[in-house]
Design an enzyme around this catalytic site. Structure first.
Site, short mmCIF file in Angstrom:
data_model
loop_
_atom_site.label_atom_id
_atom_site.label_comp_id
_atom_site.label_asym_id
_atom_site.label_seq_id
_atom_site.Cartn_x
_atom_site.Cartn_y
_atom_site.Cartn_z
N GLN A 195 0.57 -1.30 0.23
CA GLN A 195 0.11 0.02 0.14
C GLN A 195 0.84 1.30 -0.12
OE1 GLN A 195 -1.70 -1.29 3.92
NE2 GLN A 195 -1.60 0.66 4.52
N CYS A 211 -5.16 0.45 3.55
CA CYS A 211 -5.54 -1.09 3.85
C CYS A 211 -6.61 -1.61 3.50
CB CYS A 211 -5.05 -1.18 5.27
SG CYS A 211 -5.99 -0.35 6.35
N HIS A 216 -6.71 -1.40 11.29
CA HIS A 216 -5.94 -2.01 10.01
C HIS A 216 -6.88 -2.90 9.53
CE1 HIS A 216 -2.68 -2.65 7.24
NE2 HIS A 216 -2.43 -3.67 7.70
N ASN A 235 -1.06 -9.54 4.65
CA ASN A 235 -1.04 -8.29 4.91
C ASN A 235 -0.82 -7.29 3.55
OD1 ASN A 235 -0.91 -5.76 6.27
ND2 ASN A 235 0.92 -6.22 7.56
#
Ligand code: NAG
Length: 353
Positions: free
Chosen positions: A157, A163, A299, A319
């Site tokens: 990102q 996110c 997140h 992630n």
């Protein structure tokens, strides 16, 4: 969701010259300082640690293309780096199930990481259809959607609090694939630019459920058609029309119920919110995070599997901080009851084909 966080911004050539000059100077200063320290007969443990850290700091700078604008900044970052590595080394002696070390965030203080990354608290979105959950259903003991071809490569990102859009694309990619289509990487930038009327704010945060609502209405185009820019932009309605994947609806998994979450993950990758502003994420290099990360959600990430036979059992979490962070871009989180480790049980949701 996080608003801003640390970047892997490409360096400019002017900056590069400055930093190379600074590095050369600092290297000379470092050698002189080391010689001076040794000649003062201080061959103690702290000094040796310092020396090792300096080598590691140069390795860190090279690996992550770090640019510092002045020697003062270099020295300040070096000190923070040493503090973070010292913290990680102590952590790693405590017999935990996960390890800390050098990441791209190692030159940020905890407060910097937290404030660049989570200046505003995430407000879970309870607005949406609740997923059916049959408590009698026996979920398989382990699932890894990566091995089934349902998960695209880890993305990054960059310096942008987007996110939520990566969690969304990951979930839609998996759902689309599992509905019998070819795996295709989908556009975060479209979600950032075009779903503002659904309450999302591009680099300033958003919610996966709000993004799912957008995808129900509009579908999503591909990553290559509408590439990621790590900055806010106007919606390109021409690109938006080139739909590559669709969903019919989405569901929210019963909160704080790890069994319901496991049953959901047994069917497809699931979007979750976590608290990620602690060292457990900032300095994570591997293992199963089982404590010390909080439950103040900030997140968005994606659960792509779990292993319930391991001790401790864990979620496999994709992630969006690039493939060099954590375990090739992934983090494992211990499965537990209630809020879950890092609050992972608190606000899960997934798209429906
Ligand atoms: C949309 O994207 C296309 C292809 O990149 C470009 O040619 C066009 O100018 C863009 N339109 C707007 C309004 O930005």
């Amino acid at each position: 969701m996080e608003r801003v966080y640390f970047s892997d911004k490409p360096e400019t050539s002017n900056k590069k010259k400055v930093v190379l000059g600074a590095l050369a100077l600092v290297a000379i200063v470092g050698v002189v300082a080391t010689v001076a320290l040794y000649s003062s007969n201080s061959t103690n443990y702290a000094l040796r640690q310092y020396e090792i850290d300096e080598q590691e700091f140069f390795g860190f700078i090279a690996k992550y293309n770090k640019v510092y604008d002045s020697i003062d900044e270099f020295n300040a970052r070096f000190k923070i780096f040493r503090d973070n590595i010292a913290f990680a080394r102590v952590h790693n002696t405590l017999g935990k199930t996960y390890w800390l070390g050098i990441t791209q965030f190692s030159d940020l203080t905890h407060d910097e990481f937290k404030s660049r990354y989570t200046p505003n608290a995430y407000v879970p979105n309870e607005d949406g259809p609740v997923a059916d959950y049959n408590p009698d259903m026996a979920a398989p003991s382990s699932v890894d959607w990566r091995t089934k071809g349902a998960v695209t490569a880890v993305k990054n990102q960059g310096q942008c609090g987007s996110c939520w859009s990566f969690s969304t694309t990951g979930a839609v990619e998996g759902t689309w694939f599992l509905a019998g289509h070819t795996l295709v990487s989908l556009s975060e930038q479209e979600l950032m630019d075009c779903s503002t009327s659904y309450g999302n704010k591009g680099c300033d945060g958003g919610l996966m459920t709000s993004a799912f609502k957008f995808v129900v209405q509009k579908g999503l185009t591909t990553e290559s058609n509408y590439p990621y820019k790590a900055e806010n932009g106007e919606c390109n309605t021409t690109l938006e029309k080139n739909v590559a994947a669709k969903i019919s609806s989405y569901a929210i998994v019963a909160a704080k119920n790890s069994n319901a979450l496991m049953a959901a993950v047994a069917t497809k990758p699931v979007s979750v919110a976590v608290e990620a502003d602690q060292a457990a994420w900032q300095s994570y290099v591997g293992g199963i995070v089982s404590s010390n990360c909080g439950t103040a959600l900030d997140h968005g990430v994606l659960i792509v599997g779990y292993d319930n036979t391991n001790s401790p059992p864990y979620w496999i979490v994709k992630n969006s901080w690039g493939p060099s962070w954590g375990e090739q871009g992934y983090i494992r989180i211990a499965i537990s009851k209630g809020d879950g480790v890092c609050g992972i049980n608190m606000n899960p949701s997934y798209p429906i084909a």
